[in-house]
Design an enzyme around this catalytic site. Structure first.
Site, short mmCIF file in Angstrom:
data_model
loop_
_atom_site.label_atom_id
_atom_site.label_comp_id
_atom_site.label_asym_id
_atom_site.label_seq_id
_atom_site.Cartn_x
_atom_site.Cartn_y
_atom_site.Cartn_z
N SER A 99 -30.02 -4.37 25.35
CA SER A 99 -28.73 -4.71 25.54
C SER A 99 -28.18 -5.55 24.60
CB SER A 99 -28.74 -5.19 26.83
OG SER A 99 -29.37 -6.15 27.13
N CYS A 100 -26.77 -5.72 24.54
CA CYS A 100 -26.15 -6.83 23.66
C CYS A 100 -27.09 -8.20 23.76
CB CYS A 100 -25.01 -6.84 24.02
SG CYS A 100 -24.02 -7.98 22.69
N PRO A 101 -27.43 -8.82 22.56
CA PRO A 101 -26.94 -8.67 21.30
C PRO A 101 -28.07 -7.94 20.37
CG PRO A 101 -27.74 -10.81 21.34
CD PRO A 101 -27.88 -10.20 22.76
N ASP A 160 -26.61 1.41 25.01
CA ASP A 160 -25.72 0.46 25.51
C ASP A 160 -24.24 0.91 24.91
OD1 ASP A 160 -24.27 -1.82 26.25
OD2 ASP A 160 -25.20 -3.25 25.11
#
Length: 76
Positions: free
Chosen positions: A13-15, A40
């Site tokens: 997931s981010c980042p 994602d």
């Protein structure tokens, strides 16, 4: 489309997808292409914004079976 290198960021997931993409692009020569795959949904706007900020070019992006596939050309 042919890629010089592939990067699988599935499950991240981010980042993390952007951080891994930056590292992979930095290792390429100008003009080479990276294929990055992520799961994602936030990676779509993230990759577009990152490419615009860094001057790299998103050649294509598509969603296929819950995966987001990007082809990114190193321009600098």
């Amino acid at each position: 489309m042919n890629a010089d290198q592939t990067l699988d960021c599935s499950g991240m997931s981010c980042p993390m997808p952007i951080l891994k993409t930056k590292k992979a692009i930095d290792a390429l020569q100008t003009g080479q292409v990276l294929q990055m795959t992520a799961t994602d949904p936030g990676s779509i706007p993230d990759v577009e914004a990152w490419a615009k900020k860094t001057g790299n070019e998103v050649l294509s992006s598509e969603e296929k079976d819950g995966k987001y596939i990007f082809f990114i050309k190193k321009t600098k």
